[in-house]
Design an enzyme around this catalytic site. Sequence first.
Site, PDB file in Angstrom:
ATOM      1  N   SER A 232       4.008   2.358   8.248  1.00 28.16           N
ATOM      2  CA  SER A 232       3.664   1.295   7.303  1.00 28.16           C
ATOM      3  C   SER A 232       4.865   0.819   6.512  1.00 28.16           C
ATOM      4  O   SER A 232       5.694   1.624   6.075  1.00 28.16           O
ATOM      5  CB  SER A 232       2.603   1.785   6.323  1.00 28.16           C
ATOM      6  OG  SER A 232       1.338   1.663   6.900  1.00 28.16           O
TER       7      SER A 232
ATOM      8  N   ASP B  68      -0.070  -7.531   1.705  1.00 26.17           N
ATOM      9  CA  ASP B  68       0.421  -6.142   1.667  1.00 26.17           C
ATOM     10  C   ASP B  68       1.949  -6.107   1.683  1.00 26.17           C
ATOM     11  O   ASP B  68       2.572  -5.818   2.708  1.00 26.17           O
ATOM     12  CB  ASP B  68      -0.172  -5.389   2.866  1.00 26.17           C
ATOM     13  CG  ASP B  68      -0.018  -3.890   2.742  1.00 26.17           C
ATOM     14  OD1 ASP B  68       0.441  -3.415   1.682  1.00 26.17           O
ATOM     15  OD2 ASP B  68      -0.360  -3.184   3.716  1.00 26.17           O
TER      16      ASP B  68
ATOM     17  N   HIS C  79       0.821  -1.218   0.000  1.00 19.24           N
ATOM     18  CA  HIS C  79       0.000   0.000   0.000  1.00 19.24           C
ATOM     19  C   HIS C  79       0.853   1.267   0.000  1.00 19.24           C
ATOM     20  O   HIS C  79       0.371   2.339  -0.386  1.00 19.24           O
ATOM     21  CB  HIS C  79      -1.065  -0.032   1.119  1.00 19.24           C
ATOM     22  CG  HIS C  79      -0.613   0.391   2.478  1.00 19.24           C
ATOM     23  ND1 HIS C  79      -0.321  -0.492   3.485  1.00 19.24           N
ATOM     24  CD2 HIS C  79      -0.440   1.620   3.002  1.00 19.24           C
ATOM     25  CE1 HIS C  79       0.022   0.183   4.573  1.00 19.24           C
ATOM     26  NE2 HIS C  79      -0.048   1.460   4.300  1.00 19.24           N
TER      27      HIS C  79
HETATM   28  C1  4AZ Z   1      -1.511   3.525   8.853  1.00 19.46           C
HETATM   29  O1  4AZ Z   1      -2.359   4.364   8.703  1.00 19.46           O
HETATM   30  C2  4AZ Z   1      -1.567   2.630  10.032  1.00 19.46           C
HETATM   31  N1  4AZ Z   1      -2.050   0.767  14.571  1.00 19.46           N
HETATM   32  C3  4AZ Z   1      -0.547   1.743  10.274  1.00 19.46           C
HETATM   33  C4  4AZ Z   1      -0.603   0.921  11.372  1.00 19.46           C
HETATM   34  C5  4AZ Z   1      -1.670   0.990  12.207  1.00 19.46           C
HETATM   35  C6  4AZ Z   1      -2.702   1.874  11.987  1.00 19.46           C
HETATM   36  C7  4AZ Z   1      -2.649   2.698  10.870  1.00 19.46           C
HETATM   37  C8  4AZ Z   1      -1.725   0.081  13.392  1.00 19.46           C
HETATM   38  O2  4AZ Z   1      -0.599   3.414   8.062  1.00 19.46           O
END
Ligand code: 4AZ
Length: 276
Positions: free
Chosen positions: A233, A136, A83
Amino acid sequence: MPRVPARVLPPAFALAALTALIPLGGPAPAAADSIVVGGRPVSVADSPWAVALSSRDRFGAERAGQFCGAVAIGPTTVLTAAHCMGRTVLGGEASGIRDLRVIAGRDDLSGPGGQEVPVRSAWVNPDYDPGTNAGDLAVLTLEQPLPGDGVIPMAAEGDAAYTAGNEATVYGWGDTTGYGAYAATLHASDVQVLPDSSCVRAYPGGPRGAYDASSMLCAGDTAGGRDACQGDSGGPLVADGRLIGLVSWGSGCGSPGSPGVYTRVSAAIGWMPGEP
Ligand code: 4AZ
């Protein structure tokens, strides 16, 4: 937010893999993603495989254009979340980003340390399902080898590192609060690998998203407070010195009963390109 459960990554993969290779270096696209809440500052000297993904063209020069995390599994091979290479984050095709780089060996994104290595190509899991977040994963190939020997081994299926209750650590430069306070320096947070039953209970489908044990794992802190967040992420979840997950999704950051969901790295071993 994901919904439908996913299936296991099919082996019909190698072919699709080649066709999904995206050569980088067109005009600029762009947006930002997830960091670590409840964490502590750590040094990249101790976790050299934790790297940042950046595009100043897309995300601006502040914080060196960091927008996602990533992790080095080979000198020129870096894993991140699919993503992170998607339209929602990049604002267009990854092939349109001219200055996609991996930043290695730099604790403070606003400083000059470490090295910025251009990404030569991005392979996005053709089975990645943006609707569910299953699969992902993306593999980036770098123009030059990363400095030093900062790579981390991946934990294969059956590895004890995946055992529920095991302590794991997530790394990132993302939001430290859940309210958009992006870290300047690398942070890490200790979380527990949770049993699949807890993950399914937290994410049974519907608006909260659906947990799929074959391609995901979840980790958190029963009291809440420790988690990955926006900007993290694609970054590593490490247990027993091995890579078990990539930050993928979750409901909020650090809320009790809403663990972080990670791409299950073992599900990708054997079919992704560039494996060491
Ligand atoms: C995000 O928005 C995201 N708490 C990544 C991890 C988590 C929540 C959101 C996990 O990229």
